[in-house]
Write a protein that holds these residues in place. Structure first.
Motif, PDB file in Angstrom:
ATOM      1  N   HIS A   1       0.851  -1.181   0.000  1.00  0.00           N
ATOM      2  CA  HIS A   1       0.000   0.000   0.000  1.00  0.00           C
ATOM      3  C   HIS A   1       0.890   1.236   0.000  1.00  0.00           C
ATOM      4  O   HIS A   1       1.969   1.231   0.607  1.00  0.00           O
ATOM      5  N   ILE A   2       0.426   2.306  -0.654  1.00  0.00           N
ATOM      6  CA  ILE A   2       1.160   3.566  -0.612  1.00  0.00           C
ATOM      7  C   ILE A   2       1.187   4.070   0.833  1.00  0.00           C
ATOM      8  O   ILE A   2       0.213   3.925   1.571  1.00  0.00           O
ATOM      9  N   VAL A   3       2.299   4.665   1.216  1.00  0.00           N
ATOM     10  CA  VAL A   3       2.423   5.173   2.585  1.00  0.00           C
ATOM     11  C   VAL A   3       1.389   6.264   2.844  1.00  0.00           C
ATOM     12  O   VAL A   3       0.834   6.863   1.908  1.00  0.00           O
ATOM     13  N   ASP A   4       1.134   6.533   4.106  1.00  0.00           N
ATOM     14  CA  ASP A   4       0.162   7.544   4.518  1.00  0.00           C
ATOM     15  C   ASP A   4       0.459   8.878   3.833  1.00  0.00           C
ATOM     16  O   ASP A   4       1.562   9.421   3.980  1.00  0.00           O
ATOM     17  N   PRO A   5      -0.492   9.434   3.088  1.00  0.00           N
ATOM     18  CA  PRO A   5      -0.254  10.716   2.403  1.00  0.00           C
ATOM     19  C   PRO A   5       0.079  11.864   3.352  1.00  0.00           C
ATOM     20  O   PRO A   5       0.621  12.891   2.911  1.00  0.00           O
ATOM     21  N   GLU A   6      -0.237  11.716   4.642  1.00  0.00           N
ATOM     22  CA  GLU A   6       0.092  12.760   5.606  1.00  0.00           C
ATOM     23  C   GLU A   6       1.569  12.756   5.966  1.00  0.00           C
ATOM     24  O   GLU A   6       2.077  13.741   6.540  1.00  0.00           O
ATOM     25  N   ALA A   7       2.275  11.674   5.663  1.00  0.00           N
ATOM     26  CA  ALA A   7       3.709  11.620   5.954  1.00  0.00           C
ATOM     27  C   ALA A   7       4.452  12.581   5.042  1.00  0.00           C
ATOM     28  O   ALA A   7       4.131  12.709   3.854  1.00  0.00           O
ATOM     29  N   SER A   8       5.456  13.244   5.565  1.00  0.00           N
ATOM     30  CA  SER A   8       6.174  14.245   4.765  1.00  0.00           C
ATOM     31  C   SER A   8       6.876  13.616   3.571  1.00  0.00           C
ATOM     32  O   SER A   8       7.107  14.276   2.553  1.00  0.00           O
ATOM     33  N   TYR A   9       7.222  12.330   3.674  1.00  0.00           N
ATOM     34  CA  TYR A   9       7.937  11.662   2.592  1.00  0.00           C
ATOM     35  C   TYR A   9       7.002  11.001   1.578  1.00  0.00           C
ATOM     36  O   TYR A   9       7.466  10.390   0.615  1.00  0.00           O
ATOM     37  N   SER A  10       5.699  11.106   1.783  1.00  0.00           N
ATOM     38  CA  SER A  10       4.745  10.580   0.809  1.00  0.00           C
ATOM     39  C   SER A  10       4.795  11.409  -0.469  1.00  0.00           C
ATOM     40  O   SER A  10       4.644  12.640  -0.441  1.00  0.00           O
ATOM     41  N   CYS A  11       4.988  10.755  -1.608  1.00  0.00           N
ATOM     42  CA  CYS A  11       5.002  11.477  -2.877  1.00  0.00           C
ATOM     43  C   CYS A  11       3.608  11.988  -3.235  1.00  0.00           C
ATOM     44  O   CYS A  11       3.465  13.069  -3.798  1.00  0.00           O
ATOM     45  N   LEU A  12       2.581  11.200  -2.899  1.00  0.00           N
ATOM     46  CA  LEU A  12       1.214  11.665  -3.092  1.00  0.00           C
ATOM     47  C   LEU A  12       0.947  12.894  -2.229  1.00  0.00           C
ATOM     48  O   LEU A  12       0.381  13.890  -2.695  1.00  0.00           O
ATOM     49  N   GLY A  13       1.368  12.834  -0.966  1.00  0.00           N
ATOM     50  CA  GLY A  13       1.213  13.987  -0.087  1.00  0.00           C
ATOM     51  C   GLY A  13       1.979  15.195  -0.595  1.00  0.00           C
ATOM     52  O   GLY A  13       1.490  16.331  -0.525  1.00  0.00           O
ATOM     53  N   PHE A  14       3.204  14.966  -1.103  1.00  0.00           N
ATOM     54  CA  PHE A  14       3.999  16.060  -1.670  1.00  0.00           C
ATOM     55  C   PHE A  14       3.237  16.726  -2.813  1.00  0.00           C
ATOM     56  O   PHE A  14       3.185  17.963  -2.901  1.00  0.00           O
ATOM     57  N   ALA A  15       2.655  15.927  -3.691  1.00  0.00           N
ATOM     58  CA  ALA A  15       1.928  16.491  -4.825  1.00  0.00           C
ATOM     59  C   ALA A  15       0.744  17.334  -4.372  1.00  0.00           C
ATOM     60  O   ALA A  15       0.476  18.402  -4.936  1.00  0.00           O
ATOM     61  N   ARG A  16       0.048  16.851  -3.360  1.00  0.00           N
ATOM     62  CA  ARG A  16      -1.099  17.617  -2.850  1.00  0.00           C
ATOM     63  C   ARG A  16      -0.651  18.909  -2.189  1.00  0.00           C
ATOM     64  O   ARG A  16      -1.220  19.983  -2.441  1.00  0.00           O
ATOM     65  N   ARG A  17       0.377  18.811  -1.319  1.00  0.00           N
ATOM     66  CA  ARG A  17       0.791  19.960  -0.507  1.00  0.00           C
ATOM     67  C   ARG A  17       1.647  20.952  -1.268  1.00  0.00           C
ATOM     68  O   ARG A  17       1.488  22.169  -1.132  1.00  0.00           O
ATOM     69  N   ASP A  18       2.603  20.422  -2.058  1.00  0.00           N
ATOM     70  CA  ASP A  18       3.647  21.277  -2.609  1.00  0.00           C
ATOM     71  C   ASP A  18       3.461  21.622  -4.082  1.00  0.00           C
ATOM     72  O   ASP A  18       4.138  22.523  -4.579  1.00  0.00           O
ATOM     73  N   ILE A  19       2.596  20.900  -4.765  1.00  0.00           N
ATOM     74  CA  ILE A  19       2.337  21.235  -6.172  1.00  0.00           C
ATOM     75  C   ILE A  19       0.946  21.836  -6.314  1.00  0.00           C
ATOM     76  O   ILE A  19       0.797  23.007  -6.675  1.00  0.00           O
ATOM     77  N   LEU A  20      -0.092  21.058  -5.995  1.00  0.00           N
ATOM     78  CA  LEU A  20      -1.452  21.496  -6.276  1.00  0.00           C
ATOM     79  C   LEU A  20      -1.958  22.580  -5.324  1.00  0.00           C
ATOM     80  O   LEU A  20      -2.621  23.534  -5.761  1.00  0.00           O
ATOM     81  N   ALA A  21      -1.678  22.453  -4.032  1.00  0.00           N
ATOM     82  CA  ALA A  21      -2.234  23.418  -3.073  1.00  0.00           C
ATOM     83  C   ALA A  21      -1.763  24.858  -3.331  1.00  0.00           C
ATOM     84  O   ALA A  21      -2.589  25.774  -3.364  1.00  0.00           O
ATOM     85  N   PRO A  22      -0.460  25.113  -3.533  1.00  0.00           N
ATOM     86  CA  PRO A  22      -0.048  26.496  -3.817  1.00  0.00           C
ATOM     87  C   PRO A  22      -0.640  27.027  -5.124  1.00  0.00           C
ATOM     88  O   PRO A  22      -1.005  28.209  -5.212  1.00  0.00           O
ATOM     89  N   ILE A  23      -0.727  26.165  -6.139  1.00  0.00           N
ATOM     90  CA  ILE A  23      -1.325  26.596  -7.407  1.00  0.00           C
ATOM     91  C   ILE A  23      -2.796  26.929  -7.208  1.00  0.00           C
ATOM     92  O   ILE A  23      -3.297  27.943  -7.724  1.00  0.00           O
ATOM     93  N   ALA A  24      -3.508  26.093  -6.442  1.00  0.00           N
ATOM     94  CA  ALA A  24      -4.923  26.345  -6.186  1.00  0.00           C
ATOM     95  C   ALA A  24      -5.129  27.663  -5.451  1.00  0.00           C
ATOM     96  O   ALA A  24      -6.058  28.433  -5.764  1.00  0.00           O
ATOM     97  N   GLU A  25      -4.276  27.944  -4.475  1.00  0.00           N
ATOM     98  CA  GLU A  25      -4.379  29.207  -3.734  1.00  0.00           C
ATOM     99  C   GLU A  25      -4.142  30.397  -4.662  1.00  0.00           C
ATOM    100  O   GLU A  25      -4.858  31.409  -4.597  1.00  0.00           O
ATOM    101  N   ALA A  26      -3.154  30.272  -5.550  1.00  0.00           N
ATOM    102  CA  ALA A  26      -2.873  31.351  -6.494  1.00  0.00           C
ATOM    103  C   ALA A  26      -4.023  31.531  -7.488  1.00  0.00           C
ATOM    104  O   ALA A  26      -4.384  32.655  -7.845  1.00  0.00           O
ATOM    105  N   CYS A  27      -4.614  30.421  -7.916  1.00  0.00           N
ATOM    106  CA  CYS A  27      -5.750  30.502  -8.834  1.00  0.00           C
ATOM    107  C   CYS A  27      -6.947  31.176  -8.165  1.00  0.00           C
ATOM    108  O   CYS A  27      -7.656  31.970  -8.791  1.00  0.00           O
TER     109      CYS A  27
END
Length: 262
Positions: free
Chosen positions: A82-108
């Motif tokens: 199973h993919i690791v917990d998305p809340e973990a800082s090392y989760s790539c899924l979590g990284f995508a949500r927090r560090d890619i999509l979330a800042p773009i969404a806020e700017a949009c």
């Protein structure tokens, strides 16, 4: 094909160049989704930051689809991954949500435009379906690539990975796990780093990408720079050399990685 590096002053300059390219390519594609292959971690962060600035300036990023190249996985009691917990800082899924999509969404939101929402990751229970999904969508429009510092891994593909490999579960070698200790400081000793991952394959990158950009930044990427600039085709002991066999490939390097005066 041996690649000639495009050397820019800094990682931020590379980020600015690639973000502008992504926006231009997306605009030219019209209403169709634009699939951006993404690594997590440090290498492509300047690209994501520059995309956020474009969003703040009113660029339409609504058709952007973030396609993550890998993630850590852990086995359950039955041995299923199973993919690791998305809340973990090392989760790539979590990284995508927090560090890619979330800042773009806020700017949009501030710019009054529609944010991108699509995020694709491989299912470790059926990794082969990821290639099929990408192919059905017409392939990755632009894949951002990075090379491991000390072993040349690309995504989680380890040294020795066959050229024909598709998306799969992989045992992570010690060198890859040590490289990732530098990306995630909470990994204070090697035993904390997961031992397995799900990753796009070598063939996934080469066959399903219309365009790729290999990014090398920082003094710690000098060995990767030397290996990739001298390679003419895929070398299994340094998997990142697959960039030499990709369509419309570019090697973008900052002055530190190229061992030039800053």
């Amino acid at each position: 094909m041996q690649l000639t590096p495009h050397i820019l002053p800094t990682a931020n300059a590379i980020g600015d160049l690639l973000a502008a390219r992504i926006v231009d390519r997306m605009t030219a594609k019209g209403d169709a989704p634009f699939l951006l292959g993404c690594p997590s971690g440090r290498t492509a962060s300047p690209v994501y930051a520059a995309l956020t600035r474009h969003a703040a300036e009113g660029s339409d990023l609504s058709r952007l689809v973030i396609v993550m190249m890998d993630d850590y996985v852990v086995p359950d009691a039955r041995g299923e991954f199973h993919i690791v917990d998305p809340e973990a800082s090392y989760s790539c899924l979590g990284f995508a949500r927090r560090d890619i999509l979330a800042p773009i969404a806020e700017a949009c939101a501030a710019a009054g435009t529609v944010p991108p929402t699509e995020l694709w990751t491989a299912d470790p229970k059926a990794p082969e379906q990821f290639d099929a999904r990408i192919a059905a969508a017409g392939g990755i429009d632009l894949f951002l690539l990075a090379s491991g510092d000390s072993d040349g891994h690309i995504a989680f593909n380890q040294p020795g990975t066959p050229r024909a490999t598709k998306t799969h579960i992989v045992d992570l070698g010690e060198a890859t796990r040590r490289d990732n200790m530098g990306t995630f400081p909470e990994f204070t000793h090697l035993d904390m780093v997961p031992r397995n991952g799900v990753t796009v394959g070598i063939d996934t990158i080469a066959r399903l990408s219309a365009e790729v950009a290999m990014i090398l930044c920082g003094e710690h990427k000098r060995e990767a720079f030397a290996r990739i600039t001298t390679a003419e085709s895929y070398e299994a002991d340094w998997p990142a050399t697959i960039v030499t066999e990709c369509r419309n490939a570019e090697l973008l390097v900052d002055r530190e990685a190229a061992a030039l005066p800053v």
